[in-house]
Structures are given as structure tokens and as C-alpha cells.
Design a protein around this motif. Structure first.
Motif, PDB file in Angstrom:
ATOM      1  N   SER A   6       0.848  -1.185   0.000  1.00 48.50           N
ATOM      2  CA  SER A   6       0.000   0.000   0.000  1.00 48.50           C
ATOM      3  C   SER A   6       0.886   1.239   0.000  1.00 48.50           C
ATOM      4  O   SER A   6       2.086   1.157   0.308  1.00 48.50           O
ATOM      5  N   PRO A   7       0.336   2.416  -0.325  1.00 44.12           N
ATOM      6  CA  PRO A   7       1.149   3.644  -0.254  1.00 44.12           C
ATOM      7  C   PRO A   7       1.738   3.865   1.139  1.00 44.12           C
ATOM      8  O   PRO A   7       2.871   4.344   1.269  1.00 44.12           O
ATOM      9  N   GLU A   8       0.984   3.497   2.179  1.00 42.72           N
ATOM     10  CA  GLU A   8       1.471   3.681   3.548  1.00 42.72           C
ATOM     11  C   GLU A   8       2.674   2.786   3.837  1.00 42.72           C
ATOM     12  O   GLU A   8       3.669   3.223   4.435  1.00 42.72           O
ATOM     13  N   ASP A   9       2.590   1.522   3.397  1.00 49.01           N
ATOM     14  CA  ASP A   9       3.700   0.597   3.622  1.00 49.01           C
ATOM     15  C   ASP A   9       4.925   1.007   2.804  1.00 49.01           C
ATOM     16  O   ASP A   9       6.063   0.909   3.274  1.00 49.01           O
ATOM     17  N   ARG A  10       4.683   1.464   1.584  1.00 46.64           N
ATOM     18  CA  ARG A  10       5.800   1.904   0.741  1.00 46.64           C
ATOM     19  C   ARG A  10       6.492   3.118   1.357  1.00 46.64           C
ATOM     20  O   ARG A  10       7.727   3.205   1.372  1.00 46.64           O
ATOM     21  N   LEU A  11       5.708   4.047   1.889  1.00 46.35           N
ATOM     22  CA  LEU A  11       6.293   5.226   2.528  1.00 46.35           C
ATOM     23  C   LEU A  11       7.130   4.819   3.737  1.00 46.35           C
ATOM     24  O   LEU A  11       8.233   5.348   3.945  1.00 46.35           O
ATOM     25  N   CYS A  12       6.630   3.876   4.512  1.00 45.97           N
ATOM     26  CA  CYS A  12       7.375   3.405   5.683  1.00 45.97           C
ATOM     27  C   CYS A  12       8.699   2.778   5.262  1.00 45.97           C
ATOM     28  O   CYS A  12       9.734   3.008   5.892  1.00 45.97           O
ATOM     29  N   LEU A  13       8.684   2.005   4.180  1.00 48.30           N
ATOM     30  CA  LEU A  13       9.913   1.389   3.675  1.00 48.30           C
ATOM     31  C   LEU A  13      10.948   2.437   3.281  1.00 48.30           C
ATOM     32  O   LEU A  13      12.131   2.315   3.588  1.00 48.30           O
ATOM     33  N   ILE A  14      10.489   3.471   2.596  1.00 49.83           N
ATOM     34  CA  ILE A  14      11.421   4.503   2.126  1.00 49.83           C
ATOM     35  C   ILE A  14      12.016   5.269   3.298  1.00 49.83           C
ATOM     36  O   ILE A  14      13.230   5.493   3.372  1.00 49.83           O
ATOM     37  N   LEU A  15      11.158   5.663   4.244  1.00 46.06           N
ATOM     38  CA  LEU A  15      11.601   6.533   5.330  1.00 46.06           C
ATOM     39  C   LEU A  15      12.308   5.784   6.455  1.00 46.06           C
ATOM     40  O   LEU A  15      12.838   6.409   7.368  1.00 46.06           O
ATOM     41  N   ALA A  16      12.321   4.451   6.399  1.00 50.88           N
ATOM     42  CA  ALA A  16      13.027   3.675   7.426  1.00 50.88           C
ATOM     43  C   ALA A  16      14.530   3.666   7.204  1.00 50.88           C
ATOM     44  O   ALA A  16      15.285   3.250   8.080  1.00 50.88           O
ATOM     45  N   ARG A  17      14.992   4.131   6.050  1.00 54.04           N
ATOM     46  CA  ARG A  17      16.406   4.043   5.695  1.00 54.04           C
ATOM     47  C   ARG A  17      17.220   5.143   6.362  1.00 54.04           C
ATOM     48  O   ARG A  17      16.721   6.223   6.667  1.00 54.04           O
TER      49      ARG A  17
END
Length: 388
Positions: A6-17
Motif C-alpha cells: 500500500s502507499p502507507e507501507d511503501r512510505l514506511c519502507l522509504i523513510l526507514a532508511r
């Protein structure tokens, strides 16, 4: 790609770096411009213990599109984690200094030490405990030092020296001061099977180098052994938490890793699948750069990966995963016998017996393991009924 995000999960993946290259910044800004279910973003950040990095990266992006209430929650979480990590770092510094003065070699593992060495900021990682690796010969001396400093073990000292090291590689001690719990995981090995690790642990200490942590001299893992440890630790948690995968990702981005050495170490341990599976999961989720010639191979499909919520693996899952690694039937039998029959500190925590009755732990162990395995099967049955 096996993940439908989902967009929410994708955003979390990007910002976890730890690092946001320009393409990642552009994608994050595009996602932030869309309507988002922020409760989902917060839930994933908490469950995967990446909310400090999420807050730092959103701040870098100017909190574009972030509701004020969400920003306030993230800031509160970030500040609480920063305070806790600062207090833990103060305690860790004291412990490392005491061990150094006692002449006990020590390597801090993951946690605060990794946060400072890998990210340059100990507030950017969620840390629950302090992990310390000491040589097996110094284990009881280190344990006595911690007990003298107010830590309490949930097992008898004689149990650890006589039986606990046969089928384990760590033990936990803790103390409470005011409102904060301090927990130390004391390791004498990195991996489960002592028969496999004796030679590897000697190699690990031989490759370690001296460094300084907050003014205290300590040893540190070589880049190759750091990769091995993080890959195996992620496998122990079935690659379910983003926190472990981000550590692997950032270490690979840093470079300077002798991948031939890593491959040799994993092969000698019999754990080549952990190398393939761990790097593959990190690559698919976080776009981690891979060694030359590396072929992506994902873990067994029965293992739930992000965006599924992290869940500590059940004993049965652990048993089945490590049975897959044993190449010969004799190795599988030996592994089963060790896991089912040899007592560990966990058995001592369940039932504390005097020295004269210590032999009874060889009865307690199979009973406890039988109960845990049956509970795993029971739980798996109910989850199977609930799944569509």
C-alpha cells in the motif's frame, strides 16, 4: 516482486532508511502529496521499530503533508526513545569501562554501539537491551562483575557453568533503577550450535579491531563478521522486522566488505541460505546493493515478511528452519537431540533447582520443549482456520 504494498507501507519502507538518495526523496514527496492512512504508517513504524528514522527523514522533508497530530506523536516517540537510549548509553559506558578494567575483552553487539557506528547518532535506533560478547573463558567472570553492579540473573550461577553453555550462546541479566529497566544479553557465542562455532568464534576475535566508544576502549567486529552477525540475527527473527533489514542495508551501502570472506564464513558454518535469503529480502524491500554475481533467492514462502506485522517466531518454526540447513540426516538428528534434550538457562528460569537436583533439568528440558512445540502446533492450527 512478491510484495503488494500500500502507499502507507511503501512510505514506511522509504523513510526507514538511514540515507535518502534523490530518487527516494522524490518518491517520498509524491507519496506524501497523496491522502494517506497515517494510523497505518504509525502502526508499521512502531511494530518494525523504525519510528526514529521515520521522524528524522520526515523532518528532513519538511514534514510535507504530515498532519500536526501525527507529527506530534512521532516527535513524542522520538524524544522518549532518545532519552531512553541516552540513559542506556551511560550505563553501557560504565559497563564497558568496568569490563576493560577487569581485563575482560568485550565486543558490543548491535544496539547502541551499532547506532553510533553505523548511523552516527545513537538516538536513531530503537534499543531494548545491551548485547555484549565476551570470550567463553571469561563468561563467569563477566557475569560476576554484572551481578556485583546490581544485575540479577534468573538462573543459578552453577547452572550456567555446568550445563547452560552446552546448548546456548547467551544469557540475560537485568536490574531496575527508578523507572528504567536495564537488560544485558551476555553472549559467549553468536550462533546456536557450539560444535559449529568453536572455530568461527576464534576467527571472529582474531579479525576484531580496537575502537573507542564514548571514551572507553572496546573491540569491534570486522565488516565481514558484522554482516555475518546481522544476517544471522535477522534470520533468527525470520526477517520480519525492518529494523534488522535496515541495518544490513546501511552496512552494505557503506561498502568495504570482503564478500568472498563472508561467503566462506557462512559456508563453513553451514548457513549459506542465510546469506542468500537475508540479502535477497533486503534487496527486494530496500533495494540493497548486492555483491557481483549474486542471485536473488527469497526465504521459504511460509515465512511472513513485511508488510505482515512482526511476530517472534514460534519454537516449531525455529526448529523447522534450522533443520532445513542440516545437509546430512545425521546432522538433523544431532540438532534435534541437542535442542530437545540439553538444558538451557531458560529451563533454569522455569524451575530453579539446587545443585544436588541439577540432573532433573534433563527431564525438565524435553517436557518444556514438548509443551512449547505443542503450543506452536495449536496456535498454527487456529491461524490456519482464521486465514482465508
Amino acid at each position: 516482486m512478491r510484495f503488494d504494498l500500500s502507499p502507507e507501507d511503501r512510505l514506511c519502507l522509504i523513510l526507514a532508511r538511514g540515507q535518502l538518495p534523490p530518487p527516494a526523496c522524490e518518491e517520498a514527496r509524491a507519496l506524501l502529496a497523496r491522502p494517506l492512512q497515517w494510523d497505518r504508517v504509525l502502526e508499521q513504524a512502531r511494530a518494525n521499530e523504525v519510528y526514529p528514522m521515520l521522524y528524522r527523514n520526515l523532518r528532513y522533508l519538511g514534514f510535507a503533508g504530515v498532519p500536526a497530530s501525527v507529527r506530534a506523536k512521532l516527535e513524542a516517540l522520538f524524544r522518549m526513545n532518545a532519552l531512553r537510549n541516552t540513559l542506556l548509553a551511560d550505563e553501557l559506558t560504565l559497563l564497558l569501562g568496568a569490563l576493560s578494567e577487569a581485563g575482560i575483552p568485550v565486543i558490543p553487539l548491535k544496539g547502541l554501539f551499532l547506532a553510533e557506528s553505523l548511523y552516527g547518532d545513537l538516538t536513531l535506533r530503537v534499543c531494548v537491551d545491551m548485547d555484549l560478547l565476551v570470550p567463553r573463558r571469561n563468561m563467569t567472570q563477566a557475569l560476576d562483575l554484572l551481578v556485583a553492579r546490581g544485575y540479577q540473573a534468573e538462573f543459578s550461577r552453577w547452572f550456567l557453568t555446568d550445563r547452560g553453555m552446552q546448548n546456548s550462546f547467551e544469557c540475560a541479566v537485568r536490574k531496575r533503577e527508578r523507572t528504567l529497566d536495564y537488560r544485558v544479553e551476555l553472549h559467549w557465542g553468536l550462533f546456536w550450535e557450539s560444535s559449529w562455532e568453536e572455530g568461527s568464534i576464534k576467527d571472529l576475535w582474531g579479525a576484531a579491531h580496537e575502537t573507542i566508544f564514548r571514551g572507553v576502549p572496546v573491540s569491534d567486529l570486522s565488516p565481514e563478521w558484522q554482516v555475518v552477525f546481522l544476517l544471522v540475527h535477522a534470520a533468527r527473527h525470520h526477517w520480519q522486522s525492518l529494523k534488522w533489514l535496515v541495518d544490513i542495508h546501511e552496512l552494505c551501502l557503506r561498502g568495504g566488505i570482503g564478500w568472498e570472506t563472508v561467503e566462506t564464513q557462512m559456508r563453513e558454518l553451514g548457513w549459506e541460505p542465510f546469506l542468500r535469503w537475508g540479502l535477497s529480502v533486503s534487496h527486494v524491500l530496500l533495494e540493497t546493493p548486492l555483491p557481483p554475481g549474486f542471485v536473488v533467492e527469497m526465504p521459504p514462502s511460509s515465512i511472513r515478511l513485511f508488510p505482515a506485522p512482526p511476530r517472534f517466531p514460534a519454537p516449531l518454526q525455529d526448529l523447522l528452519l534450522f533443520l532445513r540447513l542440516a545437509k546430512q540426516p545425521s546432522e538433523k538428528v544431532l540438532f534435534l537431540l541437542r535442542r530437545l534434550l540439553l538444558p538451557t538457562p531458560g529451563d533454569s528460569q522455569l524451575c530453579r533447582l539446587p545443585t544436588s537436583l541439577g540432573f532433573l533439568y534433563y527431564l525438565v528440558r524435553p517436557l518444556r520443549m514438548g509443551y512449547l512445540l505443542c503450543s506452536s502446533l495449536w496456535g498454527a492450527g487456529f491461524r490456519g482456520k482464521d486465514s482465508p
